[in-house]
Design a protein around this motif. Sequence first.
Motif, short mmCIF file in Angstrom:
data_model
loop_
_atom_site.label_atom_id
_atom_site.label_comp_id
_atom_site.label_asym_id
_atom_site.label_seq_id
_atom_site.Cartn_x
_atom_site.Cartn_y
_atom_site.Cartn_z
N UNK A 42 -0.48 8.13 3.95
CA UNK A 42 -0.86 9.53 4.11
C UNK A 42 -0.03 10.20 5.21
N UNK A 43 0.23 9.46 6.29
CA UNK A 43 1.04 10.01 7.39
C UNK A 43 2.46 10.30 6.90
N UNK A 44 3.03 9.36 6.15
CA UNK A 44 4.37 9.59 5.60
C UNK A 44 4.40 10.74 4.62
N UNK A 45 3.37 10.85 3.81
CA UNK A 45 3.26 11.93 2.83
C UNK A 45 3.19 13.28 3.55
N UNK A 46 2.37 13.32 4.59
CA UNK A 46 2.22 14.57 5.36
C UNK A 46 3.54 14.97 6.00
N UNK B 220 -3.29 2.62 3.74
CA UNK B 220 -3.58 3.92 3.15
C UNK B 220 -3.26 5.05 4.13
N UNK B 221 -3.67 4.88 5.39
CA UNK B 221 -3.40 5.90 6.41
C UNK B 221 -1.90 6.03 6.66
N UNK C 213 -0.91 -4.36 12.03
CA UNK C 213 -2.24 -4.85 11.66
C UNK C 213 -2.15 -6.10 10.78
N UNK C 214 -1.07 -6.86 10.93
CA UNK C 214 -0.86 -8.04 10.09
C UNK C 214 -1.92 -9.11 10.32
N UNK C 215 -2.54 -9.12 11.51
CA UNK C 215 -3.55 -10.13 11.81
C UNK C 215 -4.97 -9.66 11.56
N UNK C 216 -5.11 -8.44 11.03
CA UNK C 216 -6.45 -7.88 10.81
C UNK C 216 -7.04 -8.39 9.50
N UNK C 217 -8.30 -8.02 9.25
CA UNK C 217 -8.97 -8.42 8.01
C UNK C 217 -8.32 -7.71 6.83
N UNK C 218 -8.46 -8.23 5.61
CA UNK C 218 -7.88 -7.58 4.43
C UNK C 218 -8.36 -6.14 4.24
N UNK C 219 -9.64 -5.88 4.56
CA UNK C 219 -10.18 -4.53 4.40
C UNK C 219 -9.49 -3.56 5.36
N UNK C 220 -9.33 -4.01 6.63
CA UNK C 220 -8.69 -3.14 7.61
C UNK C 220 -7.21 -2.94 7.28
N UNK C 221 -6.55 -3.99 6.82
CA UNK C 221 -5.14 -3.86 6.42
C UNK C 221 -4.99 -2.81 5.32
N UNK C 222 -5.88 -2.86 4.34
CA UNK C 222 -5.82 -1.90 3.23
C UNK C 222 -6.04 -0.48 3.72
N UNK C 223 -7.00 -0.31 4.64
CA UNK C 223 -7.30 1.02 5.18
C UNK C 223 -6.12 1.56 5.99
N UNK C 224 -5.51 0.71 6.81
CA UNK C 224 -4.38 1.15 7.63
C UNK C 224 -3.16 1.45 6.75
N UNK D 195 3.79 8.70 -6.56
CA UNK D 195 4.90 7.75 -6.52
C UNK D 195 5.56 7.71 -5.15
N UNK D 196 4.90 8.25 -4.15
CA UNK D 196 5.50 8.37 -2.81
C UNK D 196 5.61 7.01 -2.11
N UNK D 197 6.75 6.75 -1.46
CA UNK D 197 6.97 5.49 -0.73
C UNK D 197 7.10 5.80 0.75
N UNK D 198 6.03 5.48 1.51
CA UNK D 198 6.01 5.80 2.94
C UNK D 198 7.04 4.99 3.72
N UNK D 199 7.38 3.79 3.23
CA UNK D 199 8.34 2.94 3.95
C UNK D 199 9.73 3.57 3.99
N UNK D 200 10.11 4.28 2.95
CA UNK D 200 11.42 4.93 2.93
C UNK D 200 11.50 6.00 4.01
#
Length: 490
Positions: free
Chosen positions: A432-436, A428-429, A415-426, A464-469
């Motif tokens: 959450x997916x990584x946390x789950x 966050x999701x 979503x790198x080309x999306x609006x800032x609002x959509x980038x922030x929402x994605x 303190x969860x890092x989804x990228x890891x």
Amino acid sequence: KMATENCDAVNMDPDMELLSDEELEREAEGFKEQGNAFYIKKDYAEAFNYYSKAIDMCPKNASYYGNRAATLMMLCRYREALEDSQQAVRLDNDFMKGHLREGKCHLSLGNAMAASRCFQRVLELEPDNSQVQQELKNADSVLEYERMAEIGFEKRDFRMVVFCMDRALESAAACHRFKILKAECLALLGRYPEAQSVASDILRMDSTNADALYVRGLCLYYEDCIDKAVQFFVQALRMAPDHDKARLACRNAKALKAKKEEGNKAFKEGNFEAAYELYSEALTIDPNNIKTNAKLYCNRATVGSKLKKLEQAIEDCTKAYLRRAQWSCGFQTWTNGRNYMDTEQYEEAVRDYEKVYQTEKTKEHKHFLKHAQLELKKSKRKDYYKVLGVNKNATEDEIKKAYRKRALLHHPDRHSGASPELQKEEEKKFKEVGEAFSVLSDPKKKSRYDSGQDLEDDGMNMGDFDANNIFKAFFGGPGGFSFEGNSGTT
């Protein structure tokens, strides 16, 4: 390469008939290229118009129908897309993309068997086509979910049917049949707003859909709006006179209303014995109508107290509370103790079970109260199963597959080309997916989560969860996948 015989000027206007086959071909190709340009820009309405112009010029060119089918699919007009795909392969049986798009349309509309036949034809033309191999697996999955749903419905395991239909609709998003079955089971589970929403969506597209009208009526019926329910049942029968479910529900609704009104009339006239019998008869009409029956138990309890049937009156009051709690929590089978919490109205359930337990402190009532309290506590935290889109009984492999799908779907790079609002929402999701996944893929964490324990109490700070890891560990570092797509046209 397009053959000149693909262009037919028979149906053209007089000016068009003056053009040679080669000129028609060139002009048609020009319209097609303009259609492709609009398709790439995602202006599918304009792309549709130009592909249609190309078809008018050369109605025997398979690729034009194939391109218009791709456009119609992007517009979610799958039935029209199916017709164009079928026309494309009639004109050219070796047109691989035509067969592929026909299969995708069949699958989106819920016809997995027909989809499988189309995908098999693609494999005959291109045995190593990885995309169609995946589509074939999707079609097989839909067939399996259909089979499981049929068994679940026969066993009245409506929760299982909803789960199966949700999974099937991931591949068959335009299938009204699957949506109706899901909506009916949601209504039978007491999840009326969800059922109403599904049925209303279908009725907006097809106001004469008898099944959707029946589901709307069923929701109103179970919510004790009998008169409105009957109107929907009658309308459904007008559209489909042989609709057995609508006929039975209509008959029950009318009988329940009539018997209840007779009982009320007898009570007002002071004929308590008759009122008691009429309320008792009404309670036998439809045991599944929990909300109406709760009122009937209250009415019979009132009459019972007048007749000095005090023990029976107390029992009826208890049943009324129990059925209100049952309706709030969505319990499917009360008698055998199997609890289903489906409407997620846990606060109302706890309130009613507390009243029941105060009235009669049995082990059974205590068990129901504690169960509702636990579900209330669990409902106030994140539902990791819902985040990943899996059932609570999902296997380790299913959890991994779900994480892979959701992580790629919400990854920030996509979503790198999306609006800032959509980038922030994605973003966050994605977190959450990584946390789950970090919780549900770990047996100890999963066990604590399932039992209702707070993970923070065990030293797991999700803040303190890092989804990228998690993502890097799962995919083995960057470079293992691509977020690029195809234009879809030829």
